[in-house]
Design a protein around this motif. Structure first.
Motif, PDB file in Angstrom:
ATOM      1  N   TRP A 164      -9.095   6.012   6.216  1.00 12.88           N
ATOM      2  CA  TRP A 164      -9.182   7.470   6.185  1.00 12.88           C
ATOM      3  C   TRP A 164      -9.048   7.974   7.615  1.00 12.88           C
ATOM      4  CZ3 TRP A 164     -14.331  10.516   5.369  1.00 12.88           C
ATOM      5  CH2 TRP A 164     -14.080  11.881   5.351  1.00 12.88           C
ATOM      6  N   GLY A 209       0.796  -1.216   0.000  1.00  8.95           N
ATOM      7  CA  GLY A 209       0.000   0.000   0.000  1.00  8.95           C
ATOM      8  C   GLY A 209       0.826   1.261   0.000  1.00  8.95           C
ATOM      9  N   GLU A 233      -4.418   5.705   4.121  1.00  7.50           N
ATOM     10  CA  GLU A 233      -3.682   4.768   3.284  1.00  7.50           C
ATOM     11  C   GLU A 233      -4.629   4.042   2.351  1.00  7.50           C
ATOM     12  OE1 GLU A 233      -3.820   1.271   3.206  1.00  7.50           O
ATOM     13  OE2 GLU A 233      -4.939   0.842   4.998  1.00  7.50           O
ATOM     14  N   VAL A 234      -4.084   3.544   1.251  1.00 11.81           N
ATOM     15  CA  VAL A 234      -4.801   2.677   0.319  1.00 11.81           C
ATOM     16  C   VAL A 234      -3.916   1.455   0.082  1.00 11.81           C
ATOM     17  CG1 VAL A 234      -6.165   4.491  -0.800  1.00 11.81           C
ATOM     18  CG2 VAL A 234      -3.900   3.922  -1.684  1.00 11.81           C
ATOM     19  N   HIS A 235      -4.557   0.295  -0.114  1.00 18.00           N
ATOM     20  CA  HIS A 235      -3.766  -0.921  -0.313  1.00 18.00           C
ATOM     21  C   HIS A 235      -4.483  -1.898  -1.236  1.00 18.00           C
ATOM     22  CE1 HIS A 235      -6.325  -1.955   3.213  1.00 18.00           C
ATOM     23  NE2 HIS A 235      -6.404  -3.132   2.613  1.00 18.00           N
ATOM     24  N   GLU A 272     -12.419  -2.574   3.508  1.00 15.63           N
ATOM     25  CA  GLU A 272     -11.697  -3.467   2.605  1.00 15.63           C
ATOM     26  C   GLU A 272     -12.708  -4.380   1.940  1.00 15.63           C
ATOM     27  OE1 GLU A 272      -7.736  -5.398   3.503  1.00 15.63           O
ATOM     28  OE2 GLU A 272      -9.051  -7.169   3.546  1.00 15.63           O
ATOM     29  N   GLY A 317      -8.635   0.548   2.267  1.00 17.69           N
ATOM     30  CA  GLY A 317      -7.991   1.770   2.688  1.00 17.69           C
ATOM     31  C   GLY A 317      -8.457   2.221   4.052  1.00 17.69           C
TER      32      GLY A 317
END
Length: 132
Positions: A104, A46, A57-59, A115, A102
């Protein structure tokens, strides 16, 4: 009762990170003659985002599950007969699925996480973290 163990390894460099989760569980049901087991391994990569308009984050990643086993149960029924043994072969038709998610960080106290999995297994998980 259910018991298990697991762990997570993580590595990051700058704003890029990777994680690898491993979990194994055992569950005993009073109505079954055998326990159920499951192994789940989840690699993710990510990007941490720290901007004025978005912190979080984003993954992307994948999930592998092994639940293959034979489940045994003994049925005592006056019509079918006493001690009728039944065996069921349980397995995942597709052990792998793709995932994307992700987090926030609305502020330092409030975080929202989501997710979703697709391809083989479809799911959505979400969570809220509130720190005092």
């Amino acid at each position: 009762p259910t018991a298990g163990f697991g762990g997570t390894a993580a590595l990051g460099f700058g704003s890029v990170f990777g994680t690898l989760d491993f979990n194994q569980t055992w569950t005993n049901f009073s109505s079954l003659d055998s326990s159920l087991t499951a192994i789940v391994i989840t690699p993710r990569v990510g990007l941490v985002i720290d901007r004025k308009c978005f912190k979080g984050e984003v993954h992307i990643g994948a999930m592998w599950q092994d639940t293959a086993q034979t489940v045994e149960v003994t049925i005592d029924d006056p019509i079918l007969g006493n001690s009728l043994k039944v065996e069921v072969d349980q397995f995942e038709p597709s052990q792998w699925n793709f995932l994307v998610g992700g987090l926030w960080a609305i502020d330092e106290r409030l975080h929202l996480m989501v997710e979703g999995g697709m391809g083989g297994r479809s799911y959505v998980i979400s969570g809220v973290t509130l720190r005092f």
